[in-house]
Design an enzyme around this catalytic site. Sequence first.
Site, PDB file in Angstrom:
ATOM      1  N   ASP A  15     -28.496-138.599  16.587  1.00 45.13           N
ATOM      2  CA  ASP A  15     -29.403-139.413  15.779  1.00 45.13           C
ATOM      3  C   ASP A  15     -30.716-138.641  15.676  1.00 45.13           C
ATOM      4  OD1 ASP A  15     -30.846-139.856  18.119  1.00 45.13           O
ATOM      5  OD2 ASP A  15     -30.630-142.030  18.106  1.00 45.13           O
ATOM      6  N   HIS A  16     -31.740-139.292  15.140  1.00 46.88           N
ATOM      7  CA  HIS A  16     -33.034-138.618  14.947  1.00 46.88           C
ATOM      8  C   HIS A  16     -33.605-138.064  16.255  1.00 46.88           C
ATOM      9  CE1 HIS A  16     -33.459-142.908  15.636  1.00 46.88           C
ATOM     10  NE2 HIS A  16     -34.610-142.651  16.231  1.00 46.88           N
ATOM     11  N   THR A  74     -31.906-140.330  24.675  1.00 46.22           N
ATOM     12  CA  THR A  74     -31.583-140.320  26.107  1.00 46.22           C
ATOM     13  C   THR A  74     -30.118-139.985  26.400  1.00 46.22           C
ATOM     14  OG1 THR A  74     -30.985-142.643  25.955  1.00 46.22           O
ATOM     15  CG2 THR A  74     -33.283-142.151  26.573  1.00 46.22           C
ATOM     16  N   GLY A  75     -29.270-140.066  25.414  1.00 47.61           N
ATOM     17  CA  GLY A  75     -27.818-139.909  25.607  1.00 47.61           C
ATOM     18  C   GLY A  75     -27.144-141.236  25.916  1.00 47.61           C
ATOM     19  N   GLY A  77     -27.461-144.515  24.594  1.00 44.18           N
ATOM     20  CA  GLY A  77     -26.908-145.328  23.495  1.00 44.18           C
ATOM     21  C   GLY A  77     -25.599-144.747  22.995  1.00 44.18           C
ATOM     22  N   MET A  78     -25.565-143.445  22.825  1.00 44.12           N
ATOM     23  CA  MET A  78     -24.347-142.767  22.362  1.00 44.12           C
ATOM     24  C   MET A  78     -23.190-143.028  23.318  1.00 44.12           C
ATOM     25  SD  MET A  78     -24.845-141.199  19.525  1.00 44.12           S
ATOM     26  CE  MET A  78     -25.837-140.123  18.489  1.00 44.12           C
ATOM     27  N   ARG A 139      -5.695-136.080  43.037  1.00 49.54           N
ATOM     28  CA  ARG A 139      -6.087-137.454  43.407  1.00 49.54           C
ATOM     29  C   ARG A 139      -6.895-138.138  42.322  1.00 49.54           C
ATOM     30  NH1 ARG A 139     -11.562-136.991  45.665  1.00 49.54           N
ATOM     31  NH2 ARG A 139     -11.992-134.772  45.768  1.00 49.54           N
ATOM     32  N   HIS A 140      -7.521-137.369  41.441  1.00 49.12           N
ATOM     33  CA  HIS A 140      -8.338-137.974  40.374  1.00 49.12           C
ATOM     34  C   HIS A 140      -7.479-138.663  39.321  1.00 49.12           C
ATOM     35  CE1 HIS A 140     -11.661-136.133  42.311  1.00 49.12           C
ATOM     36  NE2 HIS A 140     -11.023-134.962  42.274  1.00 49.12           N
TER      37      HIS A 140
END
Length: 157
Positions: A15-16, A74-75, A77-78, A139-140
Amino acid sequence: MSEIKNKAPVIIGCDHGGFRLKKFIKEFLDQEEIPYTDIGCDSEEIVRYPYYAAEVARRIRSGEFVRGILICSTGVGMSIVANRYPGIRASVVADHYTAMMTRQHNDSNVLCLGGRTIGEFQAIDILKAWLDNEYIGGRHEISLGLLRDVEKEMCKQ
Ligand code: RB5
């Protein structure tokens, strides 16, 4: 000289708030000869991040891409939008260790960055770690299986 081994194409959107950092990241991808599709936005004019996050998530879910990058201020919202799509494991990352771990342990397929929270060179350091670390399974796989169960349960409602 190329530093990144994994050259799988990337879908990238912002975004912007993420526009400037996206430009810098695209220069790095060009330099590394990693193909990418940029779905916008194309300026710092105010836009709504959910459109971009949704398009990246859909095109990864469809199998067109295996990995994507989303950048807003901030990352966060995405990541909130992208993680609503089953099969998307979007990670907000602001440090090298998390970038490595979220690939190795979570099989993260979307990297969310904050255009106003991290510097350009820090972003490249994170991106390098995220692009070149592989999911280690073992295990993951138990946790990822449980995550798939949650997705199935939520999709029934
Ligand atoms: C836009 O001002 C801002 O809300 C957006 O870029 C993002 O950081 C949201 O999480």
